[in-house]
Design a protein around this motif. Sequence first.
Motif, PDB file in Angstrom:
ATOM      1  N   LEU A   1      -4.339  29.244  11.640  1.00 56.08           N
ATOM      2  CA  LEU A   1      -5.779  29.462  11.720  1.00 56.08           C
ATOM      3  C   LEU A   1      -6.325  28.924  13.035  1.00 56.08           C
ATOM      4  O   LEU A   1      -7.113  29.596  13.719  1.00 56.08           O
ATOM      5  CB  LEU A   1      -6.477  28.797  10.531  1.00 56.08           C
ATOM      6  CG  LEU A   1      -7.977  28.990  10.424  1.00 56.08           C
ATOM      7  CD1 LEU A   1      -8.307  30.447  10.160  1.00 56.08           C
ATOM      8  CD2 LEU A   1      -8.536  28.118   9.314  1.00 56.08           C
TER       9      LEU A   1
ATOM     10  N   ASN B   1      -4.983  31.273  15.895  1.00 56.60           N
ATOM     11  CA  ASN B   1      -5.630  32.585  15.924  1.00 56.60           C
ATOM     12  C   ASN B   1      -7.089  32.497  16.336  1.00 56.60           C
ATOM     13  O   ASN B   1      -7.603  33.391  17.003  1.00 56.60           O
ATOM     14  CB  ASN B   1      -5.460  33.293  14.581  1.00 56.60           C
ATOM     15  CG  ASN B   1      -4.056  33.830  14.417  1.00 56.60           C
ATOM     16  OD1 ASN B   1      -3.586  34.609  15.217  1.00 56.60           O
ATOM     17  ND2 ASN B   1      -3.370  33.377  13.385  1.00 56.60           N
ATOM     18  N   GLY B   2      -7.754  31.416  15.959  1.00 62.09           N
ATOM     19  CA  GLY B   2      -9.126  31.214  16.430  1.00 62.09           C
ATOM     20  C   GLY B   2      -9.180  31.054  17.933  1.00 62.09           C
ATOM     21  O   GLY B   2     -10.023  31.669  18.608  1.00 62.09           O
TER      22      GLY B   2
ATOM     23  N   SER C   1      -8.418  34.303  19.737  1.00 64.18           N
ATOM     24  CA  SER C   1      -9.611  35.154  19.766  1.00 64.18           C
ATOM     25  C   SER C   1     -10.568  34.715  20.865  1.00 64.18           C
ATOM     26  O   SER C   1     -11.137  35.561  21.574  1.00 64.18           O
ATOM     27  CB  SER C   1     -10.317  35.119  18.410  1.00 64.18           C
ATOM     28  OG  SER C   1      -9.494  35.653  17.403  1.00 64.18           O
ATOM     29  N   VAL C   2     -10.737  33.408  21.029  1.00 68.51           N
ATOM     30  CA  VAL C   2     -11.598  32.897  22.106  1.00 68.51           C
ATOM     31  C   VAL C   2     -11.044  33.322  23.456  1.00 68.51           C
ATOM     32  O   VAL C   2     -11.786  33.790  24.334  1.00 68.51           O
ATOM     33  CB  VAL C   2     -11.727  31.355  22.027  1.00 68.51           C
ATOM     34  CG1 VAL C   2     -12.356  30.782  23.287  1.00 68.51           C
ATOM     35  CG2 VAL C   2     -12.529  30.961  20.801  1.00 68.51           C
TER      36      VAL C   2
ATOM     37  N   TYR D   1      -1.806  39.945  18.202  1.00 65.95           N
ATOM     38  CA  TYR D   1      -1.858  38.843  17.232  1.00 65.95           C
ATOM     39  C   TYR D   1      -0.490  38.527  16.600  1.00 65.95           C
ATOM     40  O   TYR D   1      -0.104  37.355  16.577  1.00 65.95           O
ATOM     41  CB  TYR D   1      -2.929  39.099  16.172  1.00 65.95           C
ATOM     42  CG  TYR D   1      -4.309  38.733  16.670  1.00 65.95           C
ATOM     43  CD1 TYR D   1      -4.783  37.427  16.578  1.00 65.95           C
ATOM     44  CD2 TYR D   1      -5.131  39.677  17.249  1.00 65.95           C
ATOM     45  CE1 TYR D   1      -6.037  37.078  17.043  1.00 65.95           C
ATOM     46  CE2 TYR D   1      -6.390  39.339  17.719  1.00 65.95           C
ATOM     47  CZ  TYR D   1      -6.835  38.043  17.616  1.00 65.95           C
ATOM     48  OH  TYR D   1      -8.075  37.701  18.091  1.00 65.95           O
TER      49      TYR D   1
END
Length: 176
Positions: free
Chosen positions: A114, A117-118, A121-122, A146
């Motif tokens: 988590l 992946n956060g 994304s940033v 991803y």
Amino acid sequence: MTRRDKGRISPKVVALNGVLTALSVVLLYVASMAPSGRMGLAAVAGLVPACAVISGGLGAGALCYGATAILGLLLAPGKDAAILYCLFFGLYALVKAGVERLRRLPAEGALKLLFFNGLLSVFLFGLSSVFFASLPVEDLPLWIIYPAGNVVFVIYDLGFSKLIGFYLKRVEPLLR
């Protein structure tokens, strides 16, 4: 008590933390000057706060991370390695230490993924022009980015754990 003396960090740990911070800053400086391998050197600099966590606890690791992040951003000529350190490599040592205290492998793995992946994304949606300018990331679909990123992250986490084990077995006894 070697690590802490009644809630206080010992002078030995403070001195070691200073040396570890200096090592991280030097690695970030070299990373910003290197023609290639910047991400690798930033990753090596990110291992150093884990050593501070092992030797002095989570507070010492946070202090090492924070001091290195500030000094890296101030002193490194190129800021990309320092930003990578601030947003991922240095911070991950603290996240890993905190998450692995749960002692529940499925929850640990889920929280680490988590976190990754956060941040991915940033990087993809907020900082892609800075970090992926030379890579054809826009041409790759997210359903490839991803999963591939997650595989690389899991390999990185396993390698990180192996290096922590090496530090605990070979280096930490020498420091005591």
